[in-house]
Design a protein around this motif. Structure first.
Motif, PDB file in Angstrom:
ATOM      1  N   LYS A 143       0.929  -1.201   0.018  1.00 59.28           N
ATOM      2  CA  LYS A 143      -0.136   0.100   0.058  1.00 59.28           C
ATOM      3  C   LYS A 143       0.982   1.334   0.091  1.00 59.28           C
ATOM      4  CE  LYS A 143      -4.004  -2.398   2.407  1.00 59.28           C
ATOM      5  NZ  LYS A 143      -4.871  -1.881   3.614  1.00 59.28           N
ATOM      6  N   SER A 144       1.938   1.306   0.701  1.00 56.24           N
ATOM      7  CA  SER A 144       2.910   2.291   0.726  1.00 56.24           C
ATOM      8  C   SER A 144       3.347   2.934  -0.687  1.00 56.24           C
ATOM      9  CB  SER A 144       4.172   2.055   1.469  1.00 56.24           C
ATOM     10  OG  SER A 144       4.892   0.892   0.942  1.00 56.24           O
ATOM     11  N   VAL A 145       3.212   1.838  -1.812  1.00 54.90           N
ATOM     12  CA  VAL A 145       3.643   2.490  -3.125  1.00 54.90           C
ATOM     13  C   VAL A 145       2.858   3.569  -3.469  1.00 54.90           C
ATOM     14  CG1 VAL A 145       3.532   1.594  -5.531  1.00 54.90           C
ATOM     15  CG2 VAL A 145       4.541  -0.014  -3.898  1.00 54.90           C
ATOM     16  N   TYR A 146       1.694   3.710  -3.122  1.00 58.03           N
ATOM     17  CA  TYR A 146       0.625   4.625  -3.608  1.00 58.03           C
ATOM     18  C   TYR A 146       0.374   5.869  -2.590  1.00 58.03           C
ATOM     19  CZ  TYR A 146      -1.260   0.355  -5.879  1.00 58.03           C
ATOM     20  OH  TYR A 146      -0.986  -0.900  -6.677  1.00 58.03           O
ATOM     21  N   GLU A 147       1.217   5.665  -1.520  1.00 58.96           N
ATOM     22  CA  GLU A 147       1.060   6.905  -0.458  1.00 58.96           C
ATOM     23  C   GLU A 147       1.290   8.145  -1.006  1.00 58.96           C
ATOM     24  OE1 GLU A 147       3.182   5.816   2.757  1.00 58.96           O
ATOM     25  OE2 GLU A 147       1.247   4.021   3.472  1.00 58.96           O
ATOM     26  N   GLU A 148       2.509   8.494  -1.696  1.00 59.79           N
ATOM     27  CA  GLU A 148       2.994   9.673  -2.448  1.00 59.79           C
ATOM     28  C   GLU A 148       1.874  10.403  -3.423  1.00 59.79           C
ATOM     29  OE1 GLU A 148       6.873  11.515  -4.554  1.00 59.79           O
ATOM     30  OE2 GLU A 148       6.846   9.526  -3.569  1.00 59.79           O
ATOM     31  N   VAL A 149       1.482   9.432  -4.334  1.00 60.30           N
ATOM     32  CA  VAL A 149       0.718   9.835  -5.136  1.00 60.30           C
ATOM     33  C   VAL A 149      -0.607  10.303  -4.577  1.00 60.30           C
ATOM     34  CG1 VAL A 149       1.826   9.384  -7.442  1.00 60.30           C
ATOM     35  CG2 VAL A 149      -0.022   7.827  -6.052  1.00 60.30           C
ATOM     36  N   HIS A 169       0.826   3.795 -12.727  1.00 63.53           N
ATOM     37  CA  HIS A 169       2.240   4.199 -13.005  1.00 63.53           C
ATOM     38  C   HIS A 169       2.980   3.989 -11.655  1.00 63.53           C
ATOM     39  CE1 HIS A 169       1.349   6.428 -16.782  1.00 63.53           C
ATOM     40  NE2 HIS A 169       0.998   5.193 -16.955  1.00 63.53           N
ATOM     41  N   ALA A 170       2.657   4.293 -10.656  1.00 61.94           N
ATOM     42  CA  ALA A 170       3.241   3.949  -9.472  1.00 61.94           C
ATOM     43  C   ALA A 170       3.688   2.442  -9.327  1.00 61.94           C
ATOM     44  CB  ALA A 170       2.636   4.400  -8.098  1.00 61.94           C
ATOM     45  N   LYS A 178       9.198   0.692 -15.731  1.00 59.57           N
ATOM     46  CA  LYS A 178       9.270   1.933 -15.612  1.00 59.57           C
ATOM     47  C   LYS A 178       9.091   2.707 -17.020  1.00 59.57           C
ATOM     48  CE  LYS A 178      12.242   1.787 -11.511  1.00 59.57           C
ATOM     49  NZ  LYS A 178      13.427   2.261 -10.869  1.00 59.57           N
ATOM     50  N   SER A 179       9.282   2.119 -18.057  1.00 62.34           N
ATOM     51  CA  SER A 179       8.964   2.786 -19.306  1.00 62.34           C
ATOM     52  C   SER A 179       7.489   3.000 -19.697  1.00 62.34           C
ATOM     53  CB  SER A 179       9.649   1.777 -20.513  1.00 62.34           C
ATOM     54  OG  SER A 179       8.616   0.716 -20.736  1.00 62.34           O
ATOM     55  N   HIS A 180       6.730   2.307 -19.174  1.00 59.51           N
ATOM     56  CA  HIS A 180       5.318   2.190 -18.944  1.00 59.51           C
ATOM     57  C   HIS A 180       4.799   2.072 -20.571  1.00 59.51           C
ATOM     58  CE1 HIS A 180       5.368   5.310 -15.418  1.00 59.51           C
ATOM     59  NE2 HIS A 180       5.759   4.162 -15.247  1.00 59.51           N
ATOM     60  N   ASP A 181       5.785   1.139 -21.312  1.00 57.80           N
ATOM     61  CA  ASP A 181       5.405   1.021 -22.859  1.00 57.80           C
ATOM     62  C   ASP A 181       5.039  -0.538 -22.747  1.00 57.80           C
ATOM     63  OD1 ASP A 181       5.156   0.668 -25.406  1.00 57.80           O
ATOM     64  OD2 ASP A 181       7.606   1.304 -25.723  1.00 57.80           O
ATOM     65  N   LEU A 182       3.641  -0.671 -22.928  1.00 56.73           N
ATOM     66  CA  LEU A 182       3.495  -2.124 -23.099  1.00 56.73           C
ATOM     67  C   LEU A 182       3.992  -2.850 -24.365  1.00 56.73           C
ATOM     68  CD1 LEU A 182      -0.430  -1.690 -22.590  1.00 56.73           C
ATOM     69  CD2 LEU A 182       1.273  -2.487 -20.908  1.00 56.73           C
ATOM     70  N   ASN A 183       4.675  -2.062 -25.133  1.00 55.18           N
ATOM     71  CA  ASN A 183       5.305  -2.707 -26.294  1.00 55.18           C
ATOM     72  C   ASN A 183       6.613  -3.069 -26.146  1.00 55.18           C
ATOM     73  OD1 ASN A 183       3.122  -2.706 -28.480  1.00 55.18           O
ATOM     74  ND2 ASN A 183       3.554  -0.551 -28.519  1.00 55.18           N
ATOM     75  N   ASN A 184       7.230  -2.879 -24.740  1.00 56.67           N
ATOM     76  CA  ASN A 184       8.436  -2.881 -24.445  1.00 56.67           C
ATOM     77  C   ASN A 184       8.375  -4.314 -23.564  1.00 56.67           C
ATOM     78  OD1 ASN A 184      11.165  -3.096 -23.007  1.00 56.67           O
ATOM     79  ND2 ASN A 184      11.173  -1.045 -22.546  1.00 56.67           N
ATOM     80  N   ALA A 224      -8.326  -4.672 -15.053  1.00 59.74           N
ATOM     81  CA  ALA A 224      -6.900  -5.152 -16.315  1.00 59.74           C
ATOM     82  C   ALA A 224      -6.430  -3.771 -16.708  1.00 59.74           C
ATOM     83  CB  ALA A 224      -7.393  -5.892 -17.621  1.00 59.74           C
ATOM     84  N   ASP A 225      -4.951  -3.934 -16.793  1.00 58.78           N
ATOM     85  CA  ASP A 225      -4.296  -2.631 -17.312  1.00 58.78           C
ATOM     86  C   ASP A 225      -3.414  -3.027 -18.285  1.00 58.78           C
ATOM     87  OD1 ASP A 225      -2.163  -4.130 -16.415  1.00 58.78           O
ATOM     88  OD2 ASP A 225      -1.784  -2.729 -14.750  1.00 58.78           O
ATOM     89  N   GLY A 226      -3.591  -4.218 -19.119  1.00 57.63           N
ATOM     90  CA  GLY A 226      -2.887  -4.313 -20.285  1.00 57.63           C
ATOM     91  C   GLY A 226      -1.630  -5.133 -20.062  1.00 57.63           C
ATOM     92  N   THR A 227      -1.220  -5.067 -18.784  1.00 61.74           N
ATOM     93  CA  THR A 227       0.044  -5.815 -18.569  1.00 61.74           C
ATOM     94  C   THR A 227       0.070  -7.586 -18.578  1.00 61.74           C
ATOM     95  OG1 THR A 227      -0.224  -5.759 -16.035  1.00 61.74           O
ATOM     96  CG2 THR A 227       1.072  -4.001 -17.294  1.00 61.74           C
ATOM     97  N   ILE A 228      -1.128  -7.934 -18.325  1.00 63.76           N
ATOM     98  CA  ILE A 228      -1.516  -9.419 -18.515  1.00 63.76           C
ATOM     99  C   ILE A 228      -2.437  -9.712 -19.399  1.00 63.76           C
ATOM    100  CG2 ILE A 228      -2.101 -11.518 -17.062  1.00 63.76           C
ATOM    101  CD1 ILE A 228      -0.953 -10.374 -14.659  1.00 63.76           C
ATOM    102  N   ASN A 229      -2.259 -10.433 -20.674  1.00 58.00           N
ATOM    103  CA  ASN A 229      -2.773 -10.770 -21.668  1.00 58.00           C
ATOM    104  C   ASN A 229      -2.532 -12.489 -22.037  1.00 58.00           C
ATOM    105  OD1 ASN A 229      -0.439 -10.622 -23.227  1.00 58.00           O
ATOM    106  ND2 ASN A 229      -1.145  -8.400 -23.620  1.00 58.00           N
TER     107      ASN A 229
END
Length: 376
Positions: A143-149, A169-170, A178-184, A224-229
């Protein structure tokens, strides 16, 4: 102290109530008084019973017999009503998938810990974590991952859409995407590899017996966020297979179970060697399909939906009796099978299904023996 009564599948033992391993699935009703917080025997004399029960459970290894299975909801082992207790399920249950959560994600109470350890160590029941694995980091992101945003969003008055994007993105950053590029592909697979390790590592840390992936991209995913298909899911399963499942155990010394349920029909056959059991949600089907990605019916568990049909059993008994045209099925069970507790006797339909499932398997075995003798 209160006295509790339990209906058991009894294996008679000298000095107790028992006779032979073949009787484990007899739906004979025995009333046994139980003293204390567990709805089960727990004394020196009964240990012989549990020792034989655990030995019988081991006969399911390497698909030696069909198993009984169920998703358990509302885990709450407290009070006189026994529905929320794992210890109240029939002793002959082999595998429970914890639909109510807890494994790997939440701290459990002392009552849950006691309940869990008894069914694992005394009764030999396997307890699995289950999750709709719809995105990178699900169930393992602190949960701490989201605290700052979240703090920044509150200070600056962000919209919900902007906050949700920042949370995503966090989370991706935390797992190394970290690229946030689903094609990477390379970076995404690296992040998924770390996620796979985290999913499995906590099973060992918290002493759970395996993982059940609920794969329902067509119906059950709302986060879903596109990372698991389909493509990345295959990669994720193979990565998890390094730590759990048959591929993690090349010498056959024992491993944590790896199961996949849901929309299994479209998954590639190459995943079969990573999976212990495929679980088909054959809800309402009296004549279910026995197809699996590896075409091995002995690895397929057929299940009914007791969220809607626990009072009358749905098609569970017909599913228990059904057999593939060749070989035998891996087992039978139900979604939210704990709802069957409220019937009379408790777990009425599950008890009958376990018995029927074993009977049709024994008949199949006998027929194989007759065929063998004809060929000699």
């Amino acid at each position: 102290m209160k006295l509790f009564k339990k209906i058991l599948f009894i294996l008679p033992l000298a000095g107790l109530l028992f006779t032979s391993c073949s009787k484990w699935t007899d739906a004979e009703l025995k009333e046994i008084d139980h003293i204390g917080g567990f709805n089960t025997m727990d004394n020196e004399k009964s240990e012989a019973y549990y020792k034989d029960l655990r030995a019988w459970k081991k006969t399911a290894e390497n698909y030696g017999r069909p198993v009984s299975f169920g998703w358990f909801s509302n885990w709450a082992p407290s009070g006189v009503v026994r529905k929320g207790y794992l210890t109240a399920v029939p002793d002959s249950i082999d595998i429970i998938s914890m639909w109510s959560g807890a494994p790997g994600r939440y701290e459990i109470t002392e009552a849950q810990k006691k309940d869990k350890e008894f069914v694992q160590k005394k009764k030999g029941i396997k307890l699995l974590e289950v999750s709709l694995l719809s995105h990178l980091g699900k169930g393992r992101t602190p949960k701490s991952v989201y605290e700052e945003v979240e703090k920044q969003a509150e200070e600056e008055g962000w919209s919900d859409s902007k906050l949700n994007l920042a949370r995503k993105h966090a989370r991706w950053d935390f797992w190394g995407f970290k690229s946030h590029d689903l094609n990477n592909k390379e970076e995404l697979e690296s992040a998924l590899a770390q996620f796979a390790h985290a999913l499995c590592d906590s099973l060992y840390t918290s002493d759970w017996d395996g993982f059940d992936i609920d794969w329902e991209p067509g119906a059950g995913f709302n986060d879903a966020d596109g990372t698991i298909n389909y493509s990345t899911f295959t990669f994720l399963v193979k990565e998890m297979g390094k730590y759990i499942g048959p591929k993690s155990d090349p010498e056959g010394k024992g491993h944590k179970l790896f199961c996949i349920d849901g929309e299994i029909g479209g998954l590639p056959a190459e995943l079969d060697e990573y999976v212990d059991y495929w679980i088909r949600q054959a809800y309402g089907q009296s004549n279910p399909s026995f197809n699996t990605p590896g075409n091995k019916p002995e690895k397929l568990i057929i299940t009914e939906n007791f969220e809607s049909s626990a009072t009358w059993g749905g098609q569970l008994l017909r599913q228990a009796a059904a057999m593939p045209s060749e070989g035998y099925k891996g087992g039978v069970g139900a979604y939210r099978f704990d709802n069957d507790y409220s019937n009379s006797p408790d777990y009425k339909w599950m008890r009958q299904a376990i018995q029927i499932n074993q009977e049709v398997f024994n008949k199949w075995k006998a027929e194989q023996g007759q065929e063998d003798s004809k060929n000699l």
